[in-house]
Design an enzyme around this catalytic site. Structure first.
Site, PDB file in Angstrom:
ATOM      1  N   ASP A   1      47.886  52.498  46.660  1.00 20.87           N
ATOM      2  CA  ASP A   1      47.184  51.271  47.042  1.00 20.87           C
ATOM      3  C   ASP A   1      46.819  51.335  48.525  1.00 20.87           C
ATOM      4  O   ASP A   1      46.897  52.405  49.168  1.00 20.87           O
ATOM      5  CB  ASP A   1      48.048  50.041  46.671  1.00 20.87           C
ATOM      6  CG  ASP A   1      47.207  48.848  46.250  1.00 20.87           C
ATOM      7  OD1 ASP A   1      46.649  48.175  47.146  1.00 20.87           O
ATOM      8  OD2 ASP A   1      47.091  48.584  45.034  1.00 20.87           O
TER       9      ASP A   1
ATOM     10  N   ASP B   1      47.536  37.408  43.669  1.00 20.26           N
ATOM     11  CA  ASP B   1      48.644  38.365  43.751  1.00 20.26           C
ATOM     12  C   ASP B   1      49.963  37.715  43.399  1.00 20.26           C
ATOM     13  O   ASP B   1      50.232  36.578  43.773  1.00 20.26           O
ATOM     14  CB  ASP B   1      48.775  38.904  45.179  1.00 20.26           C
ATOM     15  CG  ASP B   1      47.676  39.873  45.526  1.00 20.26           C
ATOM     16  OD1 ASP B   1      46.646  39.878  44.839  1.00 20.26           O
ATOM     17  OD2 ASP B   1      47.868  40.630  46.491  1.00 20.26           O
TER      18      ASP B   1
ATOM     19  N   ILE C   1      39.189  48.802  42.342  1.00 20.97           N
ATOM     20  CA  ILE C   1      38.218  48.392  43.362  1.00 20.97           C
ATOM     21  C   ILE C   1      38.489  46.925  43.682  1.00 20.97           C
ATOM     22  O   ILE C   1      38.518  46.074  42.812  1.00 20.97           O
ATOM     23  CB  ILE C   1      36.753  48.662  42.964  1.00 20.97           C
ATOM     24  CG1 ILE C   1      36.395  48.118  41.584  1.00 20.97           C
ATOM     25  CG2 ILE C   1      36.476  50.166  43.052  1.00 20.97           C
ATOM     26  CD1 ILE C   1      34.889  48.178  41.281  1.00 20.97           C
ATOM     27  N   ASP C   2      38.709  46.664  44.969  1.00 22.08           N
ATOM     28  CA  ASP C   2      39.300  45.390  45.387  1.00 22.08           C
ATOM     29  C   ASP C   2      38.382  44.644  46.358  1.00 22.08           C
ATOM     30  O   ASP C   2      37.516  45.247  46.992  1.00 22.08           O
ATOM     31  CB  ASP C   2      40.647  45.698  46.049  1.00 22.08           C
ATOM     32  CG  ASP C   2      41.580  44.503  46.049  1.00 22.08           C
ATOM     33  OD1 ASP C   2      41.189  43.427  45.572  1.00 22.08           O
ATOM     34  OD2 ASP C   2      42.708  44.650  46.551  1.00 22.08           O
TER      35      ASP C   2
HETATM   36  C1  9PG Z   1      45.883  45.392  49.196  1.00 22.16           C
HETATM   37  C2  9PG Z   1      46.052  44.248  48.227  1.00 22.16           C
HETATM   38  C3  9PG Z   1      46.555  44.703  46.843  1.00 22.16           C
HETATM   39  C4  9PG Z   1      46.541  43.527  45.887  1.00 22.16           C
HETATM   40  C5  9PG Z   1      45.146  42.930  45.846  1.00 22.16           C
HETATM   41  C6  9PG Z   1      44.731  42.500  47.246  1.00 22.16           C
HETATM   42  O1  9PG Z   1      44.404  37.840  52.495  1.00 22.16           O
HETATM   43  N1  9PG Z   1      44.346  37.608  51.297  1.00 22.16           N
HETATM   44  O2  9PG Z   1      44.059  36.488  50.877  1.00 22.16           O
HETATM   45  C7  9PG Z   1      44.631  38.608  50.373  1.00 22.16           C
HETATM   46  C8  9PG Z   1      44.475  38.374  49.018  1.00 22.16           C
HETATM   47  C9  9PG Z   1      44.796  39.367  48.119  1.00 22.16           C
HETATM   48  C10 9PG Z   1      45.245  40.576  48.568  1.00 22.16           C
HETATM   49  C11 9PG Z   1      45.396  40.812  49.917  1.00 22.16           C
HETATM   50  C12 9PG Z   1      45.079  39.832  50.826  1.00 22.16           C
HETATM   51  O3  9PG Z   1      45.613  41.511  47.670  1.00 22.16           O
HETATM   52  O4  9PG Z   1      45.082  41.854  44.978  1.00 22.16           O
HETATM   53  O5  9PG Z   1      46.928  43.928  44.593  1.00 22.16           O
HETATM   54  O6  9PG Z   1      45.742  45.755  46.350  1.00 22.16           O
HETATM   55  O7  9PG Z   1      44.792  43.614  48.130  1.00 22.16           O
HETATM   56  O8  9PG Z   1      45.464  44.932  50.444  1.00 22.16           O
END
Ligand code: 9PG
Length: 449
Positions: A188, A350, A290-291
């Site tokens: 990740d 998450d 893909i995120d």
């Molecule tokens: C990696 C993560 C993981 C995780 C994803 C995503 O700042 N935020 O609101 C925020 C939301 C979700 C998040 C990270 C930050 O998680 O869902 O499984 O891959 O990115 O950074």
């Protein structure tokens, strides 16, 4: 019809049984709260309109006293009659917000763009109507049965951004020793130098190419995380190619920096995007998470003038083209516009070792938030894609771990473990082994939703 209020035009007025009526609101993207509420029950809302721009549609944060579905709202009037489904003609192209406000014994429905009003009198009430709507939409888009997901170990929920190559290797050994049925070892966030600089490593990794080889030599598959449409303010990508961004549009704030959006309509950006994925695929990665991909759908000036969702879909297709038939998991993704483009989809915010969110944002990382939306979106599994309710966390420090495992068992179409495997106790190990070994059901139709 009355005139538009706040950009919303009236769509319908429906008589309801106030104590019995139900409203389902679909959230904008994976991390947006999604639920069925009893009419009158307060919906989950951000504490301040601007608190988490990347969880809600920034220009259409729902009011506290209105129910609001993004591209889909379903109302069961509670009179044992027909269920009302409101959705645009093509949710791939347009995701209008649909609002429902109670006014005495009626609900007033309005929308920010064109929506169709369908009624459903089949069995199963609101859940049945959602399942039937999904089948119609999937058929329109031409989506067939999704490919079953591999089982996964993911580095995020123990190591977060501090993950190192040696952590991956430790777990690779541990899964052999513990005889865990893990198909894919998924690296990740944390291997890359910067958000956008995907082919340059952080100091914690020596070679993601060799690492893929080592994973594959053990008879497992290699998976990797990329946030393909985000470009960090600190990245070399932004410094070298400021013209590859969607103007100065704000996509998110995370990792202590402002994040811009990659303009995939720019030929240079499109070929870079392709190169990143083709290169990782060439290294042996055949599972991609893909995120933050909602970042590809932000509004702003693009090289080629096109609606943001069209650019978004073009971007996801570029990824797909570059990775052949590798398995593709969407995350932080606009839900309805992504139908037909991914194998699996994160359908929740998450999870976390903690049950309650840490800050004031109710959709912040927590089991409570993940359970709410992961259960409410059960109907999407097997119809749009494989549902990913987020990873199993089974180590002793995890609060209410049995409850979380039960949620993953019930709603997990994709089963992933995300503990440091050597810290699992007997319960954690048994539960992890059992949930990974069980083939998930093709549908969750007995579950709520
Ligand atoms: C990696 C993560 C993981 C995780 C994803 C995503 O700042 N935020 O609101 C925020 C939301 C979700 C998040 C990270 C930050 O998680 O869902 O499984 O891959 O990115 O950074």
């Amino acid at each position: 019809m009355a005139t538009k209020i706040d950009g919303f035009a009236p769509v319908a007025e429906i008589a309801v049984e106030p104590g019995l009526a139900l409203v389902y609101e679909e959230g904008w993207q994976s991390w947006s709260p999604t639920a069925t509420y009893r009419l009158g029950e307060p919906p989950v809302r951000p504490p301040r309109p601007d608190s988490r721009a990347h969880c809600y549609l920034p220009d259409r944060v729902p009011a506290a006293d209105a129910y609001q579905g993004e591209g889909l709202l379903v109302l069961d009037p509670g009179d044992s009659g027909r269920v009302h489904v409101f959705a645009p003609p093509d949710p791939r192209a347009d995701v209008p917000s649909v609002r429902a406000v109670r006014d005495g014994g009626r609900v007033l429905v309005s929308a920010s763009g064109p929506v169709e009003h369908r009624t459903d009198d089949g069995p199963g009430g609101l859940g049945g109507a959602l399942r039937r709507w999904a089948e119609t939409y999937a058929a329109d888009v031409g989506v067939g049965e999704p490919r079953p997901a591999p089982t996964v170990w993911c580095s995020w929920y123990h190591y977060f951004t501090k993950v190192t190559e040696d952590d991956i290797l430790e777990n690779l050994d541990a899964m052999d020793d513990l005889e865990l049925p893990i198909d894919v070892v998924q690296i990740d966030d944390g291997y890359q130098a910067e958000i956008g600089d995907w082919l340059t490593l952080s100091g914690a990794f020596r070679s993601v190419r060799d690492l893929a080889g080592r994973i594959r030599d053990r008879g497992r598959r290699a998976g990797i995380w990329v946030a393909p449409f985000l470009v960090g303010e600190r990245s070399a990508l932004r410094a070298q190619h400021p013209d590859w961004l969607v103007g100065d549009a704000y996509a998110a704030h995370n990792w202590g920096q402002r994040l811009y959006a990659l303009d995939v309509t720019h030929p240079g950006a499109a070929s870079y995007l392709h190169e990143v994925f083709a290169t990782l695929h060439g290294y042996g990665y055949d599972y991609f998470k893909i995120d933050f991909i909602y970042g590809g759908a932000v509004g702003g000036p693009r090289h080629e003038d096109m609606p943001p969702l069209e650019a978004y879909r073009r971007g996801v297709r570029i990824v797909r083209d570059a990775i052949g038939d590798a398995y593709l998991l969407g995350c932080g993704a606009p839900l309805l516009p992504t139908v037909g483009l991914v194998d699996a989809m994160r359908v929740s915010p998450d999870t976390a070792p903690a049950y309650e969110p840490r800050g004031e944002e109710p959709s912040g990382p927590s089991q409570r938030a993940a359970e709410l939306s992961g259960a409410a979106r059960a109907w999407q599994h097997g119809r749009f894609w494989v549902n990913d309710p987020d990873c199993l966390l089974a180590r002793p420090e995890v609060e209410r771990r049995a409850e979380w495992a039960a949620h993953v068992e019930r709603y997990g179409g994709l089963r992933a473990s995300s503990d440091r495997l050597r810290v699992l106790d007997a319960w954690g190990l048994d539960t992890t082994r059992r949930l990974l070994a069980e083939p998930p059901p093709a549908r969750f139709d007995d579950a709520s939703g």
